[in-house]
Design a protein around this motif. Structure first.
Motif, PDB file in Angstrom:
ATOM      1  N   VAL A   1      13.560  -6.350  -8.924  1.00 32.92           N
ATOM      2  CA  VAL A   1      12.877  -5.492  -7.925  1.00 32.92           C
ATOM      3  C   VAL A   1      11.484  -5.607  -8.504  1.00 32.92           C
ATOM      4  O   VAL A   1      10.848  -4.901  -7.207  1.00 32.92           O
ATOM      5  CB  VAL A   1      13.418  -3.896  -8.738  1.00 32.92           C
ATOM      6  CG1 VAL A   1      13.229  -3.139  -7.752  1.00 32.92           C
ATOM      7  CG2 VAL A   1      15.092  -3.912  -8.122  1.00 32.92           C
ATOM      8  N   LYS A   2      11.166  -5.745  -9.656  1.00 25.78           N
ATOM      9  CA  LYS A   2       9.339  -5.255 -10.349  1.00 25.78           C
ATOM     10  C   LYS A   2       8.747  -6.759  -9.393  1.00 25.78           C
ATOM     11  O   LYS A   2       7.444  -6.695  -8.713  1.00 25.78           O
ATOM     12  CB  LYS A   2       8.732  -5.495 -12.058  1.00 25.78           C
ATOM     13  CG  LYS A   2       7.570  -5.081 -11.928  1.00 25.78           C
ATOM     14  CD  LYS A   2       7.795  -5.496 -13.225  1.00 25.78           C
ATOM     15  CE  LYS A   2       5.825  -5.103 -13.385  1.00 25.78           C
ATOM     16  NZ  LYS A   2       5.635  -5.175 -14.587  1.00 25.78           N
TER      17      LYS A   2
ATOM     18  N   GLU B   1       8.911  -5.943  -5.176  1.00 24.25           N
ATOM     19  CA  GLU B   1       7.703  -4.979  -5.189  1.00 24.25           C
ATOM     20  C   GLU B   1       6.061  -5.567  -4.778  1.00 24.25           C
ATOM     21  O   GLU B   1       5.547  -5.218  -4.636  1.00 24.25           O
ATOM     22  CB  GLU B   1       7.749  -3.478  -6.039  1.00 24.25           C
ATOM     23  CG  GLU B   1       8.887  -2.713  -5.713  1.00 24.25           C
ATOM     24  CD  GLU B   1       8.684  -2.307  -4.144  1.00 24.25           C
ATOM     25  OE1 GLU B   1       8.199  -2.623  -3.895  1.00 24.25           O
ATOM     26  OE2 GLU B   1      10.428  -1.408  -4.074  1.00 24.25           O
ATOM     27  N   SER B   2       6.136  -6.361  -5.851  1.00 30.07           N
ATOM     28  CA  SER B   2       4.799  -7.046  -6.226  1.00 30.07           C
ATOM     29  C   SER B   2       3.949  -7.914  -5.304  1.00 30.07           C
ATOM     30  O   SER B   2       3.573  -8.078  -4.839  1.00 30.07           O
ATOM     31  CB  SER B   2       4.323  -7.994  -7.845  1.00 30.07           C
ATOM     32  OG  SER B   2       4.980  -6.906  -8.635  1.00 30.07           O
TER      33      SER B   2
ATOM     34  N   THR C   1       3.219  -5.687  -1.719  1.00 32.37           N
ATOM     35  CA  THR C   1       1.497  -5.205  -1.903  1.00 32.37           C
ATOM     36  C   THR C   1       0.795  -6.522  -1.936  1.00 32.37           C
ATOM     37  O   THR C   1       0.003  -5.730  -0.749  1.00 32.37           O
ATOM     38  CB  THR C   1       1.702  -5.248  -3.780  1.00 32.37           C
ATOM     39  OG1 THR C   1       2.819  -4.132  -4.529  1.00 32.37           O
ATOM     40  CG2 THR C   1      -0.036  -4.886  -3.449  1.00 32.37           C
TER      41      THR C   1
ATOM     42  N   LYS D   1      15.342  -1.923   2.097  1.00 35.17           N
ATOM     43  CA  LYS D   1      15.029  -2.453   1.166  1.00 35.17           C
ATOM     44  C   LYS D   1      16.429  -2.162   0.781  1.00 35.17           C
ATOM     45  O   LYS D   1      17.081  -0.531   0.873  1.00 35.17           O
ATOM     46  CB  LYS D   1      13.581  -2.031   0.308  1.00 35.17           C
ATOM     47  CG  LYS D   1      12.826  -3.038   0.251  1.00 35.17           C
ATOM     48  CD  LYS D   1      11.277  -2.318  -0.569  1.00 35.17           C
ATOM     49  CE  LYS D   1      11.378  -1.016   0.275  1.00 35.17           C
ATOM     50  NZ  LYS D   1      10.294  -0.828  -0.923  1.00 35.17           N
TER      51      LYS D   1
END
Length: 558
Positions: free
Chosen positions: A411-412, A415-416, A419, A434
């Motif tokens: 997930v991280k 999300e990056s 961005t 999502k």
């Protein structure tokens, strides 16, 4: 020097066993034969001695018959003297029926003596035994034999006695008157006893000599048999030893060794078979050596080829790394406008707030309300600056080369990626949906490479939806467990879709359908390689005019 054939072998050899066994049989047979021969010779000597004694006593009894009847001393003395000349005679005695000695003699010579006790003592005879022998001989019909020792000299004697008989006929008064009568039956009458003693010394010496001679002959035969046995065993086992030596030579690798064939028996046939075997081994060894040489040459060629392949592989890996990095740069180039616009908005806000605050500060009056307003604008500036920092950091992380394997929060990473690319999606009128499951497990790999995968696939989705659409991002644990074995990530768009003929080639390097976008055709190929290096897999489903869905499956870690 140690026999190489016997080297390393424990126990006794076959030659020793054969020699010992046959020698033991020879010794047993030799002693048995010697005992049998000695026994026969001793029996023969004793029989000859007994026959001689029997002849002497019979002759004496016959010669002294008239002397005993007439008590004629001259006749008896002549009979005794005739017997005294015999070798080995110890004593001679002639008795009447009343046990009176009528004549006697011994080996040293003698004559008549009326003292019976003195005569017996002179001849070394025991009185009690005398009476027993005399009584037995007097009543016996044949000779009586007794063996013992003469008391004076201790010499062993063979004592033999025989009754002295005469023949008489019964005549009536008619015969005395001269009147003819019928013939009368003759009657034997015992009138005395003849007795002699023969020394056994000569017989004992003869028997001893016979035993010694037989023993020497037996030992000689035994030694000769053992020597012949050793010679024959060595002669017989020589070719066997040569065969054993040959087997050791062959075991050491000398297949050229040959055994000399000197006999036409089974051992010769065995030697011939051994030579045939070594000849076959030599041919096989030659063939093996040839094949080994070929294999060595082939191996050398393979080593050279392997070295060249390793070199090419290194070059390919370097080129691959360069392609991956180039793909990143291409993606960054495609993201440039969006990133610039993404940064422009917060930077524009920061600039506006800064200018407004400068205007407020330049005024002579700066009230508490102005102070509160400036503080609010500074907070906006801080927030927008942080947003710019995050965008730049994510962009730098994405573009950086890294091979560090670590635990990855899916997930991280998504999300990056958003961005960097999210604002560009909004500009293209693409809505992002999502759906991340709870308790999503981590995976293991290089984070910026996985980010490159997501970037490539999101950019592809963007290109597939030029008029806008929806991008679905989903992630879930397979098997519905917190300790899932795998993680499934789905990236689905509502774009143009991929035709069936192109669907089979989308992961091929340099394959692209983006003529308008001038794509390199490396994005999905690199994506496929990165997922495969993480021990995962990627599947695709697509329908023209409806959209495309990529499903990435990665191993989960606890």
């Amino acid at each position: 020097m140690k026999n190489p054939v016997m080297a390393g072998r424990k126990g006794f050899g076959i030659a020793f066993k054969f020699t010992v066994t046959i020698s033991a049989l020879i010794i047993l047979m030799s002693f048995s034969f010697g005992y049998f021969i000695s026994k026969r010779q001793i029996n023969s000597i004793m029989a000859e001695f007994q026959d001689r004694a029997e002849t002497l006593i019979t002759t004496l009894a016959y010669n002294c018959e008239f002397g005993v009847l007439s008590a004629n001393e001259d006749i008896l003395d002549k009979a005794v003297r005739a017997i005294e000349e015999q070798k080995g005679l110890e004593y001679v005695l002639i008795y009447d029926t009343d046990h009176n000695i009528l004549a006697h003699g011994h080996s040293a010579g003698g004559g008549m003596d009326d003292n019976h006790e003195g005569i017996w003592g002179r001849h070394g005879l025991d009185t009690v035994n005398e009476l027993v022998i005399f009584s037995t001989a007097l009543t016996s019909k044949r000779s009586v034999i007794f063996t013992g020792k003469v008391s004076d000299s201790g010499i062993s004697v063979y004592d033999i006695s025989m009754p002295v008989k005469t023949v008489k006929t019964a005549e009536g008064p008619e015969a005395l008157l001269g009147i003819p009568t019928a013939p009368q039956e003759a009657v034997e009458e015992v009138i005395g006893v003849a007795r002699i003693g023969l020394s056994l010394t000569g017989v004992d010496e003869l028997i001893k000599g016979t035993i010694n001679s037989t023993l020497l002959i037996t030992l000689a035969l035994m030694l000769a048999g053992i020597v012949i046995t050793i010679f024959l065993v060595r002669l017989i086992l020589k070719p066997i030893r040569e065969l054993a030596l040959g087997t050791n030579k062959v075991a050491e690798g000398d297949v050229s060794y040959r055994v000399a064939i000197t006999t036409g028996d089974e051992i010769g046939a065995l030697a011939s078979s051994f030579n045939n075997m070594t000849e076959s081994l030599a041919k096989a060894k030659k063939l093996v050596d040839e094949r080994t040489g070929e294999l060595e040459r082939t191996n050398t060629s393979l080593l050279k080829t392997n070295y060249e392949l390793e070199k090419i592989t290194k070059e390919l890996k370097a080129a691959q790394a360069q392609l991956i990095q180039s793909s990143k740069m291409t993606a960054i180039g495609q993201l440039g406008a969006g990133v610039a616009h993404e940064l422009n908005n917060p930077i524009g806000g920061i600039l506006g707030y800064s200018q407004f605050m400068l205007t407020k500060i330049d005024k002579p009056e700066f009230s508490s309300e102005d102070f509160k307003t400036c503080r609010k604008y500074l907070e906006h500036i801080e927030r927008e600056s942080g947003r710019c920092k995050t965008i730049v950091e994510n962009l730098l992380t994405f573009s950086r080369k890294s091979d560090i394997i670590e635990d990855i929060d899916i997930v991280k990473v998504i999300e990056s990626t958003l961005t960097i690319i999210g604002h560009q999606m909004q500009l293209k009128n693409i809505k992002i949906e999502k759906d991340f499951g709870e308790g999503l497990a981590n995976t293991s790999g290089v984070a910026n490479k996985l980010q490159q995968v997501f970037t490539n696939m999101m950019l592809n989705a963007q290109h597939a939806m030029p008029d806008g659409g929806t991008l679905y991002l989903r992630a879930r644990n397979l098997n519905g467990s917190d300790r899932a074995a795998k993680i499934a990530i789905e990236i689905e768009d509502t774009g143009m879709g991929i035709s069936e003929e192109n669907l089979e080639r989308i992961f091929e390097p340099f394959f692209t359908t983006k003529q308008d976008w001038k794509g390199t055709g490396l994005g999905l190929a690199i994506t496929y390689q990165i997922i495969e290096s993480m021990k995962g897999k990627i599947d695709v489903k697509s329908a023209v005019g409806k959209g495309t869905k990529f499903t990435i499956t990665l191993p989960a870690i606890s």
